[in-house]
Design an enzyme around this catalytic site. Sequence first.
Site, PDB file in Angstrom:
ATOM      1  N   TYR A 198       4.675   5.744  10.562  1.00  0.00           N
ATOM      2  CA  TYR A 198       4.894   4.343  10.932  1.00  0.00           C
ATOM      3  C   TYR A 198       5.660   3.526   9.899  1.00  0.00           C
ATOM      4  O   TYR A 198       5.797   2.329  10.033  1.00  0.00           O
ATOM      5  CB  TYR A 198       3.557   3.671  11.275  1.00  0.00           C
ATOM      6  CG  TYR A 198       2.450   3.867  10.265  1.00  0.00           C
ATOM      7  CD1 TYR A 198       2.421   3.129   9.097  1.00  0.00           C
ATOM      8  CD2 TYR A 198       1.430   4.799  10.491  1.00  0.00           C
ATOM      9  CE1 TYR A 198       1.412   3.301   8.176  1.00  0.00           C
ATOM     10  CE2 TYR A 198       0.406   4.986   9.568  1.00  0.00           C
ATOM     11  CZ  TYR A 198       0.400   4.237   8.409  1.00  0.00           C
ATOM     12  OH  TYR A 198      -0.603   4.416   7.495  1.00  0.00           O
ATOM     13  N   ARG A 221       0.855  -1.193   0.000  1.00  0.00           N
ATOM     14  CA  ARG A 221       0.000   0.000   0.000  1.00  0.00           C
ATOM     15  C   ARG A 221       0.885   1.235   0.000  1.00  0.00           C
ATOM     16  O   ARG A 221       1.454   1.587   1.017  1.00  0.00           O
ATOM     17  CB  ARG A 221      -0.868  -0.021   1.262  1.00  0.00           C
ATOM     18  CG  ARG A 221      -1.986   1.002   1.274  1.00  0.00           C
ATOM     19  CD  ARG A 221      -2.552   1.172   2.678  1.00  0.00           C
ATOM     20  NE  ARG A 221      -1.700   2.062   3.459  1.00  0.00           N
ATOM     21  CZ  ARG A 221      -1.559   1.998   4.785  1.00  0.00           C
ATOM     22  NH1 ARG A 221      -2.194   1.102   5.487  1.00  0.00           N
ATOM     23  NH2 ARG A 221      -0.748   2.846   5.402  1.00  0.00           N
ATOM     24  N   HIS A 245      -3.179   4.884   4.789  1.00  0.00           N
ATOM     25  CA  HIS A 245      -4.341   3.986   4.960  1.00  0.00           C
ATOM     26  C   HIS A 245      -5.587   4.643   4.365  1.00  0.00           C
ATOM     27  O   HIS A 245      -6.270   4.078   3.521  1.00  0.00           O
ATOM     28  CB  HIS A 245      -4.549   3.663   6.438  1.00  0.00           C
ATOM     29  CG  HIS A 245      -5.891   3.074   6.733  1.00  0.00           C
ATOM     30  ND1 HIS A 245      -6.305   1.878   6.196  1.00  0.00           N
ATOM     31  CD2 HIS A 245      -6.934   3.543   7.476  1.00  0.00           C
ATOM     32  CE1 HIS A 245      -7.543   1.623   6.621  1.00  0.00           C
ATOM     33  NE2 HIS A 245      -7.951   2.621   7.380  1.00  0.00           N
TER      34      HIS A 245
END
Lengths: 320, 351
Positions: B269, B256, B260
């Site tokens: 992160y 990805r 998100h």
Amino acid sequence: MKANLVQAINMALSQEMAKDKSIILLGEDIGINGGVFRVTEGLIQRFPNRVFDTPLAESGIVGTSIGLALNGFKPIAEIQFEGFLMPALDQLISHASRIRNRSRGSFIVPLVVRSPFGGGIHALEHHSDSPETYFIHAPGLKVVIPSRPYDAKGLLISAIRDPDPVIFFEPKKIYRAFKEEVPEKEYIIPLGKANTIKQGDDLTIITYGAWVRETLKAIEDSKYSIEVIDLRTLKPLDVKTIINSVSRTGKCIIVHEAPKTLGLASEIIAIINEKALLSLEAPVIRVTGYDSVVPLPKLEDYYMPNVERIKKAIDKVMNF
Amino acid sequence: MPKKIIQKFNIEYLSILDEKGKVDSRLMPKLNNDDIKKMFELMKLTRIFDEKALKLQREGRLGTYASSLGQEAAQIGSAYALEKEDFVFPSFREQGVFLLRGMPIDQYLAYWKGDERGMSYTKNINMFTVTIPVSTQIPHAVGFAWASKIKKESRVTAVYFGDGATSKGDFHEALNFAGVFDVPIIFICQNNQYAISVPFTKQTKAATIAQKAIAYGIYGIRVDGNDIFAMYKATKEALERAKKFKPTLIEAFTYRRADHTTSDDAKHYRIEKELKQWEKKDPIDRLRKYMTIKKIWTKEYEQELDKKFNELMDEEIKKMESIEMPKKEDIVKYVYAELTDNLKEQQDELK
């Protein structure tokens, strides 16, 4: 024929399955074992490809039932005990109840979830609960609880034919408690219609499920003229019948086994407050389970809204 | 008595198209040039859709949005293998699948702007609505496929979900039911290696997601998710298997590259280096290289596509923004088939 609650439900299932090929049953031990309460006894023999014993997974049972319903079936899922419904709550509240709304009516979930319900049979923990509030609170679900064999058959047939998801709770305390005449011929009792089983002028008692019978026992030799309403459908609620009665009697007691806080009685009192406050001659009284976990068998009877507690409530409200 | 091995398992990995655009011809599925161009165009459209949607969100013209950047091959490759009558359950990041199957673009955008009516169009393209709670759509897909089997329909059901979904009970219960009842289904897990901020290595101790199929007695395979030919081939084979009532779990190993959703910032992160590595494995770039070798790609062809899809999107955005407001009364209209008495009262209050 004379039938108890178990037999009446079995009759409804069997007759509707014969009529509607899209009905399938799924659940734990409902096939060759006929269900732990024998409600589905004989159905797998009569409809061998339409009764499925599933793996032991409540969320899976309801989740796959939703998919079956989306693809043209009318699944009737059995959850073995109401205390085991919790894993399926996600599927019921996050999906079954919302899919019509989410898709603006292009997908619907005509699903019935049947489950034995309530206490009174001296069982294990998680086998005596009354979790109806969770389901009543969820927009999109309907909730039905019969109090007698005749109603159970007519209500279940309505639930099966309803285009929306219906939770059908079967009070296990009265599964085999008594028999009454249940016609073999087809009949329905519409959802959302309460039954005034006894008319009276002094006081209205509203109840449902196993407590209808106990309420009738409690008023057997009463000096007052008491009206008794069996709600039958908890959602949608028959507000008209409640308000018509309470407006006339001016006094009301609500009896249920579920915990007091936010039990259905709370909502009924709020509705009376909105629609019939000025008719009231005394505060509405609740006779309910306590705000505790249902006790194990040794203390269970003290938890239940028994005949004595109902009688005491009648005295209190009549002498206000 | 000594211990002995009573069961042995292997997990296959399928990759056909490498990062230089070369294919393993022994594994290459049958696809003509038109198919390949169509796949390329659908990946391009998906990427442009995501870019436009993100821009709209930043301008306050769209709600929270989950981009599929980097996952185009996983989606287009798999969905291209499905047939029109097959039924698809998406999660919430399947733009490519929606576009391929012909979802009206304005209505799909309208949904992300906060209009339930957008989801009333998915049925026409044999898709279910977007499902937000992770993993919860997987049992629905199994039930749907089970119904097809009972009705003796030949169609197959496919369900999309991510790596995070494989930690939830619904995934396991669904795979178990699929195995027990032998339903015609394809489970397509886009392992994009992040469930919001939690990396795949912390999601499970298992080396692959594909191996989780073994526990349920069904076939599982890990596929290079940035390789459109491998995704197509694996799904085509899964489709044939499903028609014989054998479920498949496909793990599309991808990445990805987006956040998100528009509500987080992946820089918190994950490290830049990792992202850069995956940029080199870009699925569109890979297919472009292949098409260049095959002489079915030119700069002009792609420029023309960019122009066409940008114009298309601008037009669809204009259409989406001119959709009339839903009626307030609709809030209560779709709770049940018929309005209950309390909802009637509440509808009057809304009017």
